[in-house]
Every structure is written in structure tokens, then in C-alpha cells.
Design a protein around this motif. Structure first.
Motif, PDB file in Angstrom:
ATOM      1  N   ASP A   1       0.820  -1.215   0.000  1.00 24.53           N
ATOM      2  CA  ASP A   1       0.000   0.000   0.000  1.00 24.53           C
ATOM      3  C   ASP A   1       0.853   1.264   0.000  1.00 24.53           C
ATOM      4  N   ASP A   2       1.949   1.254   0.793  1.00 24.12           N
ATOM      5  CA  ASP A   2       2.802   2.442   0.856  1.00 24.12           C
ATOM      6  C   ASP A   2       3.525   2.669  -0.476  1.00 24.12           C
ATOM      7  N   VAL A   3       3.926   1.596  -1.119  1.00 27.79           N
ATOM      8  CA  VAL A   3       4.610   1.704  -2.411  1.00 27.79           C
ATOM      9  C   VAL A   3       3.671   2.265  -3.471  1.00 27.79           C
ATOM     10  N   PHE A   4       2.460   1.740  -3.523  1.00 29.67           N
ATOM     11  CA  PHE A   4       1.499   2.247  -4.501  1.00 29.67           C
ATOM     12  C   PHE A   4       1.159   3.711  -4.230  1.00 29.67           C
ATOM     13  N   ALA A   5       1.021   4.066  -2.947  1.00 27.53           N
ATOM     14  CA  ALA A   5       0.738   5.456  -2.596  1.00 27.53           C
ATOM     15  C   ALA A   5       1.888   6.370  -3.012  1.00 27.53           C
ATOM     16  N   ALA A   6       3.123   5.895  -2.842  1.00 26.85           N
ATOM     17  CA  ALA A   6       4.291   6.688  -3.227  1.00 26.85           C
ATOM     18  C   ALA A   6       4.322   6.924  -4.728  1.00 26.85           C
TER      19      ALA A   6
ATOM     20  N   GLU B   1       1.012  12.288  -9.530  1.00 23.39           N
ATOM     21  CA  GLU B   1       0.248  13.531  -9.406  1.00 23.39           C
ATOM     22  C   GLU B   1       1.152  14.743  -9.198  1.00 23.39           C
ATOM     23  N   GLY B   2       2.354  14.519  -8.609  1.00 19.80           N
ATOM     24  CA  GLY B   2       3.259  15.631  -8.325  1.00 19.80           C
ATOM     25  C   GLY B   2       4.058  16.108  -9.522  1.00 19.80           C
ATOM     26  N   GLN B   3       4.185  15.282 -10.549  1.00 14.63           N
ATOM     27  CA  GLN B   3       4.897  15.617 -11.783  1.00 14.63           C
ATOM     28  C   GLN B   3       6.272  16.260 -11.515  1.00 14.63           C
ATOM     29  N   PRO B   4       7.159  15.535 -10.870  1.00 16.83           N
ATOM     30  CA  PRO B   4       8.485  16.093 -10.556  1.00 16.83           C
ATOM     31  C   PRO B   4       9.300  16.369 -11.818  1.00 16.83           C
ATOM     32  N   LYS B   5      10.140  17.395 -11.741  1.00 17.30           N
ATOM     33  CA  LYS B   5      10.972  17.788 -12.883  1.00 17.30           C
ATOM     34  C   LYS B   5      12.298  17.047 -12.908  1.00 17.30           C
ATOM     35  N   ASN B   6      12.685  16.458 -11.787  1.00 13.86           N
ATOM     36  CA  ASN B   6      13.967  15.761 -11.727  1.00 13.86           C
ATOM     37  C   ASN B   6      13.874  14.655 -10.671  1.00 13.86           C
ATOM     38  N   ARG B   7      14.942  13.873 -10.558  1.00 17.04           N
ATOM     39  CA  ARG B   7      14.917  12.742  -9.641  1.00 17.04           C
ATOM     40  C   ARG B   7      14.949  13.166  -8.170  1.00 17.04           C
ATOM     41  N   ARG B   8      15.557  14.315  -7.883  1.00 14.20           N
ATOM     42  CA  ARG B   8      15.560  14.796  -6.507  1.00 14.20           C
ATOM     43  C   ARG B   8      14.129  15.095  -6.061  1.00 14.20           C
ATOM     44  N   GLU B   9      13.364  15.793  -6.905  1.00 11.91           N
ATOM     45  CA  GLU B   9      11.975  16.084  -6.567  1.00 11.91           C
ATOM     46  C   GLU B   9      11.162  14.795  -6.463  1.00 11.91           C
ATOM     47  N   ALA B  10      11.451  13.848  -7.357  1.00 12.53           N
ATOM     48  CA  ALA B  10      10.735  12.570  -7.309  1.00 12.53           C
ATOM     49  C   ALA B  10      11.011  11.842  -6.002  1.00 12.53           C
ATOM     50  N   ASP B  11      12.255  11.865  -5.556  1.00 10.77           N
ATOM     51  CA  ASP B  11      12.600  11.185  -4.309  1.00 10.77           C
ATOM     52  C   ASP B  11      11.901  11.832  -3.124  1.00 10.77           C
ATOM     53  N   GLU B  12      11.768  13.145  -3.146  1.00 11.34           N
ATOM     54  CA  GLU B  12      11.065  13.835  -2.066  1.00 11.34           C
ATOM     55  C   GLU B  12       9.599  13.416  -2.013  1.00 11.34           C
ATOM     56  N   LEU B  13       8.997  13.233  -3.182  1.00  8.62           N
ATOM     57  CA  LEU B  13       7.608  12.789  -3.226  1.00  8.62           C
ATOM     58  C   LEU B  13       7.478  11.347  -2.752  1.00  8.62           C
ATOM     59  N   LEU B  14       8.388  10.497  -3.192  1.00  5.18           N
ATOM     60  CA  LEU B  14       8.366   9.106  -2.748  1.00  5.18           C
ATOM     61  C   LEU B  14       8.537   9.004  -1.239  1.00  5.18           C
ATOM     62  N   ALA B  15       9.377   9.878  -0.682  1.00  5.40           N
ATOM     63  CA  ALA B  15       9.682   9.844   0.749  1.00  5.40           C
ATOM     64  C   ALA B  15       8.473  10.187   1.614  1.00  5.40           C
TER      65      ALA B  15
ATOM     66  N   ARG C   1      15.351   4.447   2.071  1.00 10.93           N
ATOM     67  CA  ARG C   1      15.908   4.993   0.827  1.00 10.93           C
ATOM     68  C   ARG C   1      16.200   3.922  -0.230  1.00 10.93           C
ATOM     69  N   PRO C   2      16.758   2.750   0.121  1.00 10.28           N
ATOM     70  CA  PRO C   2      16.978   1.741  -0.925  1.00 10.28           C
ATOM     71  C   PRO C   2      15.697   1.362  -1.672  1.00 10.28           C
ATOM     72  N   THR C   3      14.570   1.323  -0.961  1.00  9.55           N
ATOM     73  CA  THR C   3      13.299   1.040  -1.635  1.00  9.55           C
ATOM     74  C   THR C   3      12.938   2.168  -2.584  1.00  9.55           C
ATOM     75  N   ARG C   4      13.182   3.425  -2.159  1.00 11.88           N
ATOM     76  CA  ARG C   4      12.887   4.556  -3.043  1.00 11.88           C
ATOM     77  C   ARG C   4      13.763   4.522  -4.291  1.00 11.88           C
ATOM     78  N   LEU C   5      15.025   4.144  -4.117  1.00 19.38           N
ATOM     79  CA  LEU C   5      15.923   4.054  -5.279  1.00 19.38           C
ATOM     80  C   LEU C   5      15.431   2.983  -6.246  1.00 19.38           C
ATOM     81  N   PHE C   6      14.948   1.875  -5.709  1.00 19.26           N
ATOM     82  CA  PHE C   6      14.393   0.825  -6.553  1.00 19.26           C
ATOM     83  C   PHE C   6      13.157   1.331  -7.292  1.00 19.26           C
ATOM     84  N   LEU C   7      12.260   1.999  -6.592  1.00 27.59           N
ATOM     85  CA  LEU C   7      11.052   2.513  -7.229  1.00 27.59           C
ATOM     86  C   LEU C   7      11.395   3.541  -8.309  1.00 27.59           C
ATOM     87  N   ALA C   8      12.461   4.297  -8.082  1.00 26.91           N
ATOM     88  CA  ALA C   8      12.855   5.332  -9.047  1.00 26.91           C
ATOM     89  C   ALA C   8      13.325   4.754 -10.369  1.00 26.91           C
TER      90      ALA C   8
END
Length: 267
Positions: free
Chosen positions: A131-136, A142-156, A162-169
Motif C-alpha cells: 500500500d505504501d509503495v502504490f501510494a508513493a 500527481e506531483g509531476q516532478p521535474k527531476n529525480r531529486r523532486e521525485a525522491d522527495e515525493l516518494l519519501a 531509501r533503498p526502496t525509493r531508489l528501486f522505485l525510481a
């Protein structure tokens, strides 16, 4: 096997090195939200001995998005790819969800499987756990990040590790609007989630050579699941990799590669 139309799967097809001796190729199937790209370093090792094909399941990687996440449906896709590549039989390796695809393939089309390798999954139904992964991922969409840093902030906002976020990215690509967008079929995956966490398809046990690799720190193949596992995979040899979790091929890459190579070479 199902009435759902197959899709043309994307794959990485790496020919064997000149010195290779095994004419039977190895087919590698990733887990939920993974892709063939996650396996490139392993493929380079295994191609020393044989041709290696890593595929993207439907709704993953570079493969098309389509409804239908039943394991029999995913098997149909894999068999269609094997036919396209003129592969009559293969050593088949699957991790997590891909392991259930591999088990289903071995049960539904055993004549196509020379040996089966299952990485950190049992042929049982699991509880909801993403559930948390799908929500991330929804938040990134919906956040439409412009770069990977912004995407990571949204995933967080939904995933602390963090390793899970890197995998999702690894599922993000820059689209024509210069936005980091999802390349997975998230809606189709979520609609098919009950099938994904369910049991593999097939009625009969697979009595061919089988290796089950599990992470010593992972709960996915607990000891109390082994009786059910052996009912479906009676010849399974269970090997535990120490200091490895669910992503055991990333936690202990050399041990994982060597275990796969040794098993195939013994056939």
C-alpha cells in the motif's frame, strides 16, 4: 491458457560468449515493479556459460501496458516470447512475483522448462504489503516532478527506506513534457494485485530439477511455508543466503550468481 490476448514483451537478449558450453538458454523474470534492467550485471556473468534473456513482464519496464495480471496470463506472454525467440526449452529463474510466474510456467508447460530457479518466494498466497509503495508512486504521478531529486522527495512522503525509493525510481522516465513519469502500468498492476499476491497457477506439481534461493533475513520463504512448497515443487533444493533480504540478488550478488551457475551446471 487464458482468453486474454498476449502482449509482445520487451527483453534483453544476450548471446553466449564464444566459450559457452550450455546450449539451453537462461530466462530471467523480475519481480513486482522490477524490470530486465535490474539484472544487467548478473546477465553479463551468466552469459559466459549460455545465452541469457531477461524480460519485462506486461505493465513493467519497456513492455506494453495491458489488463490481466493472472499468472496464467503472464505465462502466456512469456511463452509467446520464447516462441518468437525460437526457444524450445530454457532454464527459468524468477524473483518474487517473477518466481510465481516461473512456477506457473513450470506447472503449465513443464516441457518448456529444463530447470527451475525460484528466488525468495513461496507458492502461497501473501497478505497485502504494498500500500505504501502504490501510494508513493501515485504521489509521484500527481506531483509531476521535474527531476529525480523532486521525485525522491515525493516518494519519501510514503516510503522512508531509501533503498526502496531508489528501486522505485528505476520506474521513472522523462516524458515529452519534461516530467519524470511512471513507465509502469500502475493502474493495471493495482487492479491485478489480488492475483499477484495469490498462489501461482497450475494444477500439477513440477517434478523437474528445482532450486529455491531464500534470503536469511527475509520472511518470504519461512520454514512453515516449506511443506506447501514441497507439495508443488517436490524436488526443490532450498538454499539460504546469509545476510540477504528479499532482494537477495542485490544483497549477495556473487553468492547468488554462483548458486545459479552451480545449479544449472549440475543438470
Amino acid at each position: 491458457m487464458t482468453d486474454v490476448a498476449t502482449v509482445a514483451l520487451h527483453c534483453i537478449d544476450m548471446p553466449a560468449d564464444d566459450a559457452a558450453v550450455d546450449e539451453i538458454p537462461l530466462v530471467v523474470i523480475h519481480g513486482l515493479l522490477g524490470s530486465a534492467d535490474n539484472w544487467r550485471s548478473h546477465l553479463k556473468v551468466w552469459q559466459r556459460s549460455r545465452r541469457v534473456i531477461a524480460l519485462d513482464l506486461r505493465n513493467h519496464g519497456r513492455s506494453p501496458h495491458a489488463e490481466g495480471m493472472r499468472y496464467a496470463t503472464l505465462v502466456d506472454d512469456v511463452l509467446a516470447l520464447m516462441d518468437k525467440l525460437s526457444i524450445k526449452r530454457a532454464h527459468v529463474l524468477g524473483h518474487s512475483m517473477g518466481g510465481k510466474v516461473a512456477i506457473s510456467l513450470a506447472r503449465l508447460a513443464p516441457e518448456r522448462v529444463a530447470s527451475l530457479m525460484v528466488a525468495d518466494i513461496a507458492p502461497v498466497a501473501y497478505q497485502h504489503g504494498h500500500d505504501d509503495v502504490f501510494a508513493a508512486l501515485e504521489r509521484v504521478r500527481e506531483g509531476q516532478p521535474k527531476n529525480r531529486r523532486e521525485a525522491d522527495e515525493l516518494l519519501a512522503e510514503h516510503v522512508d527506506f531509501r533503498p526502496t525509493r531508489l528501486f522505485l525510481a528505476t520506474n521513472l522516465v522523462r516524458n515529452d513534457d519534461n516530467v519524470m513519469a511512471l513507465r509502469v502500468g500502475l493502474d493495471q498492476i493495482q487492479r491485478g494485485y489480488e492475483a499477484i499476491i495469490g498462489k501461482p497457477d497450475g494444477e500439477q506439481p513440477f517434478d523437474g530439477p528445482t532450486l529455491v534461493l531464500r534470503g536469511g533475513d527475509s520472511p518470504y520463504v519461512a520454514d512453515d511455508m516449506l511443506p506447501a512448497l514441497r507439495e508443488i515443487l517436490p524436488r526443490a533444493r532450498v538454499v539460504t543466503l546469509k545476510n540477504a533480504g528479499h532482494w537477495l540478488h542485490a544483497d549477495q550478488p556473487e553468492a547468488f550468481q554462483q548458486a545459479v551457475d552451480a545449479f544449472i551446471n549440475a543438470q
